[in-house]
Scaffold this motif. Structure first.
Motif, PDB file in Angstrom:
ATOM      1  N   ASN A 132       2.792  -4.523  -3.043  1.00 15.72           N
ATOM      2  CA  ASN A 132       1.924  -4.630  -4.219  1.00 15.72           C
ATOM      3  C   ASN A 132       0.442  -4.656  -3.858  1.00 15.72           C
ATOM      4  O   ASN A 132       0.056  -5.128  -2.799  1.00 15.72           O
ATOM      5  CB  ASN A 132       2.251  -5.911  -5.001  1.00 15.72           C
ATOM      6  CG  ASN A 132       3.630  -5.841  -5.625  1.00 15.72           C
ATOM      7  OD1 ASN A 132       4.205  -4.764  -5.756  1.00 15.72           O
ATOM      8  ND2 ASN A 132       4.164  -6.994  -5.997  1.00 15.72           N
ATOM      9  N   SER A 133      -0.369  -4.170  -4.778  1.00 12.13           N
ATOM     10  CA  SER A 133      -1.823  -4.188  -4.591  1.00 12.13           C
ATOM     11  C   SER A 133      -2.495  -3.981  -5.944  1.00 12.13           C
ATOM     12  O   SER A 133      -1.990  -3.227  -6.777  1.00 12.13           O
ATOM     13  CB  SER A 133      -2.229  -3.046  -3.646  1.00 12.13           C
ATOM     14  OG  SER A 133      -3.622  -2.884  -3.643  1.00 12.13           O
ATOM     15  N   THR A 134      -3.612  -4.647  -6.138  1.00 11.25           N
ATOM     16  CA  THR A 134      -4.455  -4.356  -7.309  1.00 11.25           C
ATOM     17  C   THR A 134      -5.751  -3.725  -6.814  1.00 11.25           C
ATOM     18  O   THR A 134      -6.023  -2.542  -7.055  1.00 11.25           O
ATOM     19  CB  THR A 134      -4.762  -5.645  -8.100  1.00 11.25           C
ATOM     20  OG1 THR A 134      -3.531  -6.190  -8.551  1.00 11.25           O
ATOM     21  CG2 THR A 134      -5.661  -5.355  -9.309  1.00 11.25           C
ATOM     22  N   ARG A 135      -6.550  -4.521  -6.075  1.00  6.94           N
ATOM     23  CA  ARG A 135      -7.888  -4.081  -5.665  1.00  6.94           C
ATOM     24  C   ARG A 135      -7.860  -2.871  -4.740  1.00  6.94           C
ATOM     25  O   ARG A 135      -8.555  -1.877  -4.974  1.00  6.94           O
ATOM     26  CB  ARG A 135      -8.620  -5.225  -4.929  1.00  6.94           C
ATOM     27  CG  ARG A 135      -9.208  -6.273  -5.806  1.00  6.94           C
ATOM     28  CD  ARG A 135      -9.126  -7.625  -5.125  1.00  6.94           C
ATOM     29  NE  ARG A 135      -7.730  -8.017  -5.082  1.00  6.94           N
ATOM     30  CZ  ARG A 135      -7.126  -8.704  -6.063  1.00  6.94           C
ATOM     31  NH1 ARG A 135      -7.834  -9.143  -7.048  1.00  6.94           N
ATOM     32  NH2 ARG A 135      -5.841  -8.968  -6.031  1.00  6.94           N
ATOM     33  N   THR A 136      -7.075  -2.951  -3.660  1.00  3.36           N
ATOM     34  CA  THR A 136      -7.119  -1.901  -2.632  1.00  3.36           C
ATOM     35  C   THR A 136      -6.675  -0.564  -3.217  1.00  3.36           C
ATOM     36  O   THR A 136      -7.292   0.473  -2.985  1.00  3.36           O
ATOM     37  CB  THR A 136      -6.208  -2.293  -1.448  1.00  3.36           C
ATOM     38  OG1 THR A 136      -6.530  -3.627  -1.080  1.00  3.36           O
ATOM     39  CG2 THR A 136      -6.393  -1.377  -0.275  1.00  3.36           C
ATOM     40  N   ARG A 137      -5.635  -0.613  -3.987  1.00  2.00           N
ATOM     41  CA  ARG A 137      -5.089   0.621  -4.541  1.00  2.00           C
ATOM     42  C   ARG A 137      -6.062   1.277  -5.530  1.00  2.00           C
ATOM     43  O   ARG A 137      -6.360   2.472  -5.430  1.00  2.00           O
ATOM     44  CB  ARG A 137      -3.770   0.302  -5.232  1.00  2.00           C
ATOM     45  CG  ARG A 137      -3.102   1.521  -5.761  1.00  2.00           C
ATOM     46  CD  ARG A 137      -1.749   1.205  -6.329  1.00  2.00           C
ATOM     47  NE  ARG A 137      -1.169   2.457  -6.761  1.00  2.00           N
ATOM     48  CZ  ARG A 137       0.099   2.746  -6.720  1.00  2.00           C
ATOM     49  NH1 ARG A 137       0.961   1.881  -6.284  1.00  2.00           N
ATOM     50  NH2 ARG A 137       0.535   3.911  -7.130  1.00  2.00           N
ATOM     51  N   ARG A 165      -0.098   1.254   2.584  1.00  2.00           N
ATOM     52  CA  ARG A 165       0.111  -0.202   2.677  1.00  2.00           C
ATOM     53  C   ARG A 165       1.597  -0.434   2.888  1.00  2.00           C
ATOM     54  O   ARG A 165       2.438   0.167   2.213  1.00  2.00           O
ATOM     55  CB  ARG A 165      -0.353  -0.900   1.405  1.00  2.00           C
ATOM     56  CG  ARG A 165       0.109  -2.348   1.382  1.00  2.00           C
ATOM     57  CD  ARG A 165      -0.554  -3.162   0.324  1.00  2.00           C
ATOM     58  NE  ARG A 165      -1.943  -3.417   0.665  1.00  2.00           N
ATOM     59  CZ  ARG A 165      -2.700  -4.313   0.033  1.00  2.00           C
ATOM     60  NH1 ARG A 165      -2.203  -5.012  -0.960  1.00  2.00           N
ATOM     61  NH2 ARG A 165      -3.954  -4.500   0.386  1.00  2.00           N
ATOM     62  N   HIS A 221      -6.091  -5.290   7.992  1.00  2.00           N
ATOM     63  CA  HIS A 221      -6.471  -4.706   6.703  1.00  2.00           C
ATOM     64  C   HIS A 221      -7.910  -4.202   6.926  1.00  2.00           C
ATOM     65  O   HIS A 221      -8.873  -4.838   6.513  1.00  2.00           O
ATOM     66  CB  HIS A 221      -6.410  -5.786   5.625  1.00  2.00           C
ATOM     67  CG  HIS A 221      -6.534  -5.303   4.220  1.00  2.00           C
ATOM     68  ND1 HIS A 221      -6.919  -4.019   3.888  1.00  2.00           N
ATOM     69  CD2 HIS A 221      -6.340  -5.945   3.038  1.00  2.00           C
ATOM     70  CE1 HIS A 221      -6.937  -3.890   2.575  1.00  2.00           C
ATOM     71  NE2 HIS A 221      -6.597  -5.045   2.035  1.00  2.00           N
ATOM     72  N   GLN A 246     -10.626  -3.852   4.263  1.00  2.00           N
ATOM     73  CA  GLN A 246     -11.079  -5.155   3.745  1.00  2.00           C
ATOM     74  C   GLN A 246     -12.101  -5.765   4.719  1.00  2.00           C
ATOM     75  O   GLN A 246     -13.139  -6.284   4.290  1.00  2.00           O
ATOM     76  CB  GLN A 246      -9.886  -6.103   3.571  1.00  2.00           C
ATOM     77  CG  GLN A 246     -10.257  -7.446   2.973  1.00  2.00           C
ATOM     78  CD  GLN A 246     -10.651  -7.368   1.501  1.00  2.00           C
ATOM     79  OE1 GLN A 246      -9.967  -6.723   0.718  1.00  2.00           O
ATOM     80  NE2 GLN A 246     -11.745  -8.023   1.131  1.00  2.00           N
ATOM     81  N   PRO A 303     -10.980 -12.328  -0.378  1.00  2.00           N
ATOM     82  CA  PRO A 303     -10.525 -10.934  -0.527  1.00  2.00           C
ATOM     83  C   PRO A 303      -9.730 -10.684  -1.799  1.00  2.00           C
ATOM     84  O   PRO A 303      -9.541  -9.527  -2.190  1.00  2.00           O
ATOM     85  CB  PRO A 303      -9.629 -10.737   0.708  1.00  2.00           C
ATOM     86  CG  PRO A 303      -9.170 -12.111   1.084  1.00  2.00           C
ATOM     87  CD  PRO A 303     -10.276 -13.051   0.699  1.00  2.00           C
ATOM     88  N   GLY A 304      -9.251 -11.777  -2.448  1.00  2.00           N
ATOM     89  CA  GLY A 304      -8.392 -11.630  -3.607  1.00  2.00           C
ATOM     90  C   GLY A 304      -6.981 -11.264  -3.160  1.00  2.00           C
ATOM     91  O   GLY A 304      -6.810 -10.727  -2.069  1.00  2.00           O
ATOM     92  N   PRO A 305      -5.968 -11.526  -3.961  1.00  2.00           N
ATOM     93  CA  PRO A 305      -6.028 -12.284  -5.207  1.00  2.00           C
ATOM     94  C   PRO A 305      -6.247 -13.783  -4.943  1.00  2.00           C
ATOM     95  O   PRO A 305      -5.718 -14.317  -3.971  1.00  2.00           O
ATOM     96  CB  PRO A 305      -4.640 -12.043  -5.830  1.00  2.00           C
ATOM     97  CG  PRO A 305      -3.744 -11.692  -4.676  1.00  2.00           C
ATOM     98  CD  PRO A 305      -4.599 -11.045  -3.640  1.00  2.00           C
TER      99      PRO A 305
HETATM  100  N1   CP Z   1      -7.736  -7.705  -1.076  1.00  2.00           N
HETATM  101  C1   CP Z   1      -6.586  -7.064  -1.303  1.00  2.00           C
HETATM  102  O1   CP Z   1      -6.003  -6.429  -0.415  1.00  2.00           O
HETATM  103  O2   CP Z   1      -6.155  -7.152  -2.596  1.00  2.00           O
HETATM  104  P1   CP Z   1      -4.888  -6.359  -3.157  1.00  2.00           P
HETATM  105  O3   CP Z   1      -3.670  -6.940  -2.498  1.00  2.00           O
HETATM  106  O4   CP Z   1      -4.898  -6.585  -4.648  1.00  2.00           O
HETATM  107  O5   CP Z   1      -5.053  -4.915  -2.818  1.00  2.00           O
END
Ligand code: CP
Length: 311
Positions: free
Chosen positions: A55-60, A108, A136, A139, A264-266
């Protein structure tokens, strides 16, 4: 100037000059992103597949946006909606995608080393978007870009990486990068979440007391507890973790200087970071996300053969 590497598998493989080239190119792409027309033709006719097995929000979103801003053709692959769920191997999956003439793969994966495995077997350029607990790299680069943008330098900067160091690929990429660029690095958190070898292996400081770590640093890069990667109990409860290592406005105000807060989130609000700290004027968390697009544009552009742009 061009990068010395064909793939971005980890910061470990980059030279100081490679990092400098990426950060300087990202600065120029950030300027492009402030323009009314944010799109450039740099990667026209380049096809990129985004392979996300985790899963990913930001990176994707950030990679997808970077590819669109560079005019690349991009394809998105989600493992849960693919034939991987029918037992297809990683190599078969990728070879099938590559037979459709793909130039670059952003990947990823939950397994450390998965992008390194692919890089040995396929001709496309690979960008590691996070592999297990290994690295990563984008990041690490966007964190460094954000620190340099905010504080004007990396050399001599005191950076404390706080939390679950043991399971964090973000920590590893930050440590490699910051050490190469001449920053001073400390890791801080409970002893059970800090690998025993780390101090000697990387020549960094280790601190178990949160207040002392915050008092020492210019920047605190706060990490999430990676419960999904822990197969044993390493601390008593999230509540106790939060009491000992959670960062809030009260502790920030008790310091004799204003430090920069990153994540870095989340974020797990109320665990490693309270909202009054995460959303404070000292936080550059959303700047990190914004800078991720420019940094990923720079990585994709340079790996596709682009040269550092001169003003
Ligand atoms: N920082 C980071 O990798 O966030 P995601 O997992 O949402 O991509």
């Amino acid at each position: 100037m061009q990068l010395s590497v064909k793939h971005l598998l980890g910061i470990r493989d980059l030279s100081r000059q490679d990092i400098q080239i990426i950060l300087d190119t990202a600065t120029q792409f950030k300027e492009v992103l402030q323009r009314p027309i944010k799109k450039v033709p740099s990667l026209r006719d380049v096809t990129i597949v985004n392979l996300f097995f985790e899963n990913s929000t930001r990176t994707r979103i950030s990679f997808e946006l970077a590819e669109k801003r560079l005019s690349a053709d991009s394809i998105n692959f989600t493992a849960s909606a693919s034939s991987v769920s029918k037992g297809e191997t990683l190599l078969d999956t990728v070879n099938n995608i590559l037979s459709m003439k793909v130039d670059m793969v952003v990947m990823r994966h939950s397994a450390s080393g998965a992008p390194h495995f692919l890089a040995k077997h396929i001709p496309a350029a690979i960008v590691n978007a996070g592999d297990g607990i290994n690295e990563h790299p984008t990041q690490g680069l966007l964190d460094a870009f954000s620190m340099r943008e905010k504080l004007g330098r990396l050399e001599g900067l005191k950076v404390a990486i706080i939390g679950d160091i043991m399971h964090s690929r973000v920590a590893m990429s930050n440590i490699y990068l910051l050490k190469k660029m001449g920053a001073e690095v400390m890791v801080a958190g409970p002893p059970t979440l800090i690998p025993k070898y780390i101090q000697e292996a990387f020549d960094i400081r280790v601190e178990y007391n949160l207040k002392k770590a915050l008092q020492w640093c210019d920047v605190a890069n706060v990490l999430r507890i990676q419960l999904e990667r822990q197969n044993q109990v390493l601390f008593s409860s999230l509540r106790e973790y939060s009491l000992a290592y959670g960062i809030n406005k009260q502790i920030l105000d008790s310091l004799d200087k204003k430090i920069v807060i990153m994540h870095p989130g989340p974020i797990n609000r109320g665990v490693e970071l309270d909202s009054d700290a995460a959303d404070s004027a000292q936080s550059i968390i959303l700047n990190q996300v914004e800078n991720g697009v420019a940094v990923r544009m720079a990585v994709l552009y340079l790996l596709s053969g682009g040269r550092e742009m001169t003003n």
